[in-house]
Enzyme design. Structure first.
Site, PDB file in Angstrom:
ATOM      1  N   PHE A   1      -9.401  -0.932  -2.570  1.00 27.45           N
ATOM      2  CA  PHE A   1      -8.380  -1.153  -3.583  1.00 27.45           C
ATOM      3  C   PHE A   1      -7.967  -2.625  -3.475  1.00 27.45           C
ATOM      4  O   PHE A   1      -8.043  -3.212  -2.387  1.00 27.45           O
ATOM      5  CB  PHE A   1      -7.183  -0.205  -3.398  1.00 27.45           C
ATOM      6  CG  PHE A   1      -6.169  -0.406  -4.486  1.00 27.45           C
ATOM      7  CD1 PHE A   1      -6.482  -0.070  -5.782  1.00 27.45           C
ATOM      8  CD2 PHE A   1      -4.930  -0.976  -4.224  1.00 27.45           C
ATOM      9  CE1 PHE A   1      -5.580  -0.311  -6.819  1.00 27.45           C
ATOM     10  CE2 PHE A   1      -4.025  -1.210  -5.249  1.00 27.45           C
ATOM     11  CZ  PHE A   1      -4.351  -0.870  -6.554  1.00 27.45           C
ATOM     12  N   THR A   2      -7.528  -3.218  -4.595  1.00 34.34           N
ATOM     13  CA  THR A   2      -7.286  -4.678  -4.611  1.00 34.34           C
ATOM     14  C   THR A   2      -6.376  -5.155  -3.472  1.00 34.34           C
ATOM     15  O   THR A   2      -6.734  -6.043  -2.710  1.00 34.34           O
ATOM     16  CB  THR A   2      -6.648  -5.091  -5.954  1.00 34.34           C
ATOM     17  OG1 THR A   2      -5.532  -4.230  -6.208  1.00 34.34           O
ATOM     18  CG2 THR A   2      -7.638  -5.003  -7.100  1.00 34.34           C
TER      19      THR A   2
ATOM     20  N   ARG B   1      -9.889  -3.888 -14.871  1.00 31.44           N
ATOM     21  CA  ARG B   1     -10.340  -3.525 -13.527  1.00 31.44           C
ATOM     22  C   ARG B   1     -11.816  -3.885 -13.432  1.00 31.44           C
ATOM     23  O   ARG B   1     -12.708  -3.053 -13.470  1.00 31.44           O
ATOM     24  CB  ARG B   1     -10.128  -2.024 -13.254  1.00 31.44           C
ATOM     25  CG  ARG B   1      -8.668  -1.594 -13.222  1.00 31.44           C
ATOM     26  CD  ARG B   1      -7.896  -1.850 -11.941  1.00 31.44           C
ATOM     27  NE  ARG B   1      -7.500  -3.195 -11.647  1.00 31.44           N
ATOM     28  CZ  ARG B   1      -6.538  -3.510 -10.759  1.00 31.44           C
ATOM     29  NH1 ARG B   1      -5.877  -2.573 -10.117  1.00 31.44           N
ATOM     30  NH2 ARG B   1      -6.242  -4.750 -10.486  1.00 31.44           N
TER      31      ARG B   1
ATOM     32  N   TYR C   1      22.789   1.649   7.361  1.00 36.77           N
ATOM     33  CA  TYR C   1      21.715   0.739   7.782  1.00 36.77           C
ATOM     34  C   TYR C   1      20.775   1.473   8.734  1.00 36.77           C
ATOM     35  O   TYR C   1      19.559   1.321   8.690  1.00 36.77           O
ATOM     36  CB  TYR C   1      22.304  -0.497   8.471  1.00 36.77           C
ATOM     37  CG  TYR C   1      21.278  -1.570   8.711  1.00 36.77           C
ATOM     38  CD1 TYR C   1      21.171  -2.654   7.836  1.00 36.77           C
ATOM     39  CD2 TYR C   1      20.398  -1.498   9.786  1.00 36.77           C
ATOM     40  CE1 TYR C   1      20.201  -3.626   8.034  1.00 36.77           C
ATOM     41  CE2 TYR C   1      19.430  -2.466   9.986  1.00 36.77           C
ATOM     42  CZ  TYR C   1      19.336  -3.540   9.111  1.00 36.77           C
ATOM     43  OH  TYR C   1      18.382  -4.497   9.304  1.00 36.77           O
TER      44      TYR C   1
ATOM     45  N   LYS D   1       3.485   6.545  -7.214  1.00 31.98           N
ATOM     46  CA  LYS D   1       2.610   7.359  -8.060  1.00 31.98           C
ATOM     47  C   LYS D   1       3.010   8.830  -7.946  1.00 31.98           C
ATOM     48  O   LYS D   1       3.766   9.351  -8.738  1.00 31.98           O
ATOM     49  CB  LYS D   1       1.155   7.130  -7.649  1.00 31.98           C
ATOM     50  CG  LYS D   1       0.719   5.699  -7.942  1.00 31.98           C
ATOM     51  CD  LYS D   1      -0.623   5.389  -7.350  1.00 31.98           C
ATOM     52  CE  LYS D   1      -1.046   3.980  -7.681  1.00 31.98           C
ATOM     53  NZ  LYS D   1      -1.655   3.813  -9.003  1.00 31.98           N
TER      54      LYS D   1
ATOM     55  N   ASP E   1      -5.519   6.946   2.460  1.00 33.24           N
ATOM     56  CA  ASP E   1      -4.611   6.401   1.460  1.00 33.24           C
ATOM     57  C   ASP E   1      -4.332   7.543   0.488  1.00 33.24           C
ATOM     58  O   ASP E   1      -5.181   7.919  -0.321  1.00 33.24           O
ATOM     59  CB  ASP E   1      -5.270   5.203   0.742  1.00 33.24           C
ATOM     60  CG  ASP E   1      -4.383   4.610  -0.354  1.00 33.24           C
ATOM     61  OD1 ASP E   1      -3.534   5.352  -0.908  1.00 33.24           O
ATOM     62  OD2 ASP E   1      -4.536   3.421  -0.668  1.00 33.24           O
TER      63      ASP E   1
ATOM     64  N   PHE F   1      -5.748 -11.664 -10.690  1.00 29.60           N
ATOM     65  CA  PHE F   1      -5.524 -10.856 -11.891  1.00 29.60           C
ATOM     66  C   PHE F   1      -4.050 -10.706 -12.238  1.00 29.60           C
ATOM     67  O   PHE F   1      -3.692 -10.466 -13.375  1.00 29.60           O
ATOM     68  CB  PHE F   1      -6.164  -9.466 -11.750  1.00 29.60           C
ATOM     69  CG  PHE F   1      -5.589  -8.615 -10.652  1.00 29.60           C
ATOM     70  CD1 PHE F   1      -6.061  -8.686  -9.364  1.00 29.60           C
ATOM     71  CD2 PHE F   1      -4.552  -7.726 -10.915  1.00 29.60           C
ATOM     72  CE1 PHE F   1      -5.523  -7.904  -8.354  1.00 29.60           C
ATOM     73  CE2 PHE F   1      -4.008  -6.932  -9.925  1.00 29.60           C
ATOM     74  CZ  PHE F   1      -4.496  -7.030  -8.632  1.00 29.60           C
TER      75      PHE F   1
HETATM   76  C1  LIG Z   1      -4.892   3.726  -4.025  1.00 29.42           C
HETATM   77  C2  LIG Z   1      -3.781   2.741  -3.914  1.00 29.42           C
HETATM   78  N1  LIG Z   1      -3.409   2.284  -2.722  1.00 29.42           N
HETATM   79  C3  LIG Z   1      -2.417   1.397  -2.592  1.00 29.42           C
HETATM   80  C4  LIG Z   1      -1.740   0.912  -3.681  1.00 29.42           C
HETATM   81  C5  LIG Z   1      -0.662  -0.119  -3.512  1.00 29.42           C
HETATM   82  O1  LIG Z   1       0.563   0.476  -3.680  1.00 29.42           O
HETATM   83  P1  LIG Z   1       1.867  -0.324  -4.219  1.00 29.42           P
HETATM   84  O2  LIG Z   1       1.581  -0.722  -5.630  1.00 29.42           O
HETATM   85  O3  LIG Z   1       2.974   0.666  -4.094  1.00 29.42           O
HETATM   86  O4  LIG Z   1       2.046  -1.487  -3.335  1.00 29.42           O
HETATM   87  C6  LIG Z   1      -2.076   1.374  -4.942  1.00 29.42           C
HETATM   88  C7  LIG Z   1      -1.364   0.881  -6.125  1.00 29.42           C
HETATM   89  O5  LIG Z   1      -1.698   1.090  -7.258  1.00 29.42           O
HETATM   90  C8  LIG Z   1      -3.140   2.307  -5.065  1.00 29.42           C
HETATM   91  O6  LIG Z   1      -3.541   2.773  -6.255  1.00 29.42           O
END
Ligand SMILES: Cc1ncc(COP(=O)(O)O)c(C=O)c1O
Length: 488
Positions: free
Chosen positions: A131-132, A388, A79, A265, A222, A454
């Site tokens: 990013f979304t 997208r 843990y 990724k 990021d 989405f």
């Molecule tokens: C550029 C970027 N930042 C953040 C994220 C979010 O990451 P996660 O899907 O691991 O939550 C993604 C996911 O596709 C992404 O492409």
């Protein structure tokens, strides 16, 4: 890497061999049509049993290496205080150059913690592009995202090598307008996802660093797609031709204050991390980790995944890993460009992106051209891509549609999963679809969730166009006799 054949043709070549496989199946178009109707024309809601090539995303679906699997068997489950976490922290220090690191369960957990700790209500966060999930977290906490990309970033057909650059003059204007107290941090995203996987240049990152230093602003990277951005800098930026991907990543990280990534990724593992050399900033985030993610030495991840992520972190700087999908995407995009298919150029990372506004010029944004094209691609091929465009934008506070700058169908190329024959199949079916594009019409929502619509939203095809397209496919591609070779 790519290899030149004796004919002069260049093809991407996989620098790995397949030692474990998963069977896939191509269902007939009648079943694909049924599946997409049940999924409400939303490819997120399809089941994998109905999918031939799953090109929804490159996230959490890459092939892990043999060494990553081996590492998963040899971890220290605890843990608190697990040595596996300290192995991971050492990999972060060796690869990214950061002394301090913490795991989070995936990228969006970092996107939650950063604005939570650094942003106040009414603050703004300038970024090269949103990013979304980044945007959703920032807005849920009462701050605002300001996109300050260079104007040419929205030109889908372009030769500009670095459409992911932030516009330095626009950043200066934002600082003048809002004052630095209102800027929680400045966010750069590597291989900008929603711009079609477009990288920024090192020169641009250095310029943004200078502006942040002058104005005492925190610069956040990021780095979810950091490997591809570094690989593309090596290929495209003067002065970096002879540097290694590892050196370029180190240099990028040396320019920023806070780093976060989705590990799903580049490291091919379900997880994420936040890292820094700034102890003070890091320690502001650390107490919140056990509240939302888990204790400091696991952060919501399993030890097995942290073990695999430590290996993945070291492997992601290998050019055969950083470049494996970039090379396939280059081939994919160039072949489509040859036949006049509207795609985002130059080819970048993450996937091949069809420009739905140009592919389907008769569908207004209010009827979601990228959503329609993504569903049509599935009907015509069994390939699952991702919308997208405007479906991926939520409505504003007054319930009005927010039209997306770009309407893209993203066909992701997960790392080390598909071969060139799969890409050839995709190219063929996209060309077929382009010839039949007049059959595709718009979509309308039948169920619309209040946030990140989405993911779970459902839509229907205006005038039932899916059936017309399916019938044409059946007639032209399924009902033709197959050629058999008879023994003499
Ligand atoms: C550029 C970027 N930042 C953040 C994220 C979010 O990451 P996660 O899907 O691991 O939550 C993604 C996911 O596709 C992404 O492409």
């Amino acid at each position: 890497m790519s290899i030149r054949l004796s004919s002069g043709k260049e093809i991407p070549i996989e620098m790995h061999k397949t030692r474990m496989i998963q069977k896939i199946q191509l269902k007939p178009v009648s079943e694909r049509l049924k599946a997409i109707e049940e999924a409400g024309y939303n490819t997120f809601l399809l089941k994998t049993k109905d999918i031939f090539l799953d090109m929804l995303t490159d996230s959490g679906v890459n092939a892990m290496s043999d060494n990553q699997f081996a590492a998963m068997m040899n971890v220290d489950d605890a843990y608190a205080g697990s040595m596996t976490f300290y192995d991971f922290a050492k990999a972060v220090e060796d690869v990214l150059g950061f002394k301090y690191t913490m795991n989070v369960h995936q990228g969006r957990a970092a996107e939650h913690l950063l604005p939570k700790v650094f942003a106040k209500e009414g603050d703004v966060i300038p970024t090269n592009y949103h990013f979304t999930t980044t945007k959703a977290h920032i807005e849920l906490l009462g701050s605002k995202v300001l996109e300050i990309y260079a104007d040419l970033a929205l030109e889908t057909a372009s030769k500009h090598p670095f459409k992911g650059n932030m516009d330095p003059q626009k950043l200066k204007n934002v600082i003048k307008k809002y004052g630095r107290e209102k800027i929680a941090f400045v966010r750069m995203e590597a291989t900008t996802n929603l711009l079609g996987g477009q990288p920024f240049s090192m020169e641009n990152l250095k310029e943004i660093r200078r502006i942040c230093t002058e104005n005492k602003l925190i610069l956040v990277l990021d780095g979810s797609l950091v490997g591809e951005n570094a690989y593309l800098i090596k290929q495209r930026e003067k002065g970096y031709e002879n540097k290694t991907v590892a050196e370029i990543i180190r240099e990028m990280c040396s320019l920023i204050d806070l780093y976060y990534m989705s590990g799903r990724k580049n490291t091919s593992v379900r997880g994420g991390c936040i890292a820094s050399n700034n102890e003070e900033l890091f320690n502001k985030i650390k107490p919140w980790l056990p509240v939302y993610e888990g204790f400091f030495t696991y952060g919501g991840m399993s030890m097995r995944e942290i073990g695999a992520m430590a290996v993945g972190m070291r492997e992601m700087v290998d050019p055969d890993v950083a470049g494996c999908s970039v090379e396939q995407i280059k081939y994919f995009v160039n072949r489509l460009t040859e036949t006049g298919i509207p795609v985002v150029t130059p080819p970048g990372g993450l996937g091949c992106h069809l420009d739905a506004k140009k592919f389907l010029p008769n569908i207004p944004q209010s009827q979601y051209p990228a959503g329609a094209l993504t569903a049509a691609l599935y009907i015509a091929s069994g390939i699952r891509g991702m919308e997208r465009g405007t479906v991926s934008m939520d409505r504003d506070k007054d319930g009005r549609e927010v039209f997306s700058d770009l309407e893209l169908t993203r066909i992701a190329v997960p790392r080390r999963v598909y071969s060139i024959s799969h890409i050839e199949y995709a190219i063929d079916r996209i060309n077929w679809l382009y010839k039949h594009r007049d059959m595709i019409k718009g979509l309308k929502f039948t169920y619309e969730p209040p946030v990140l619509r989405f993911f779970l939203g459902k839509l229907e095809a205006i005038d039932n166009w899916g059936k017309t397209l399916g019938a044409a496919y059946r007639k032209e591609l399924e009902e033709q006799p197959t050629v058999t070779v008879r023994a003499p």
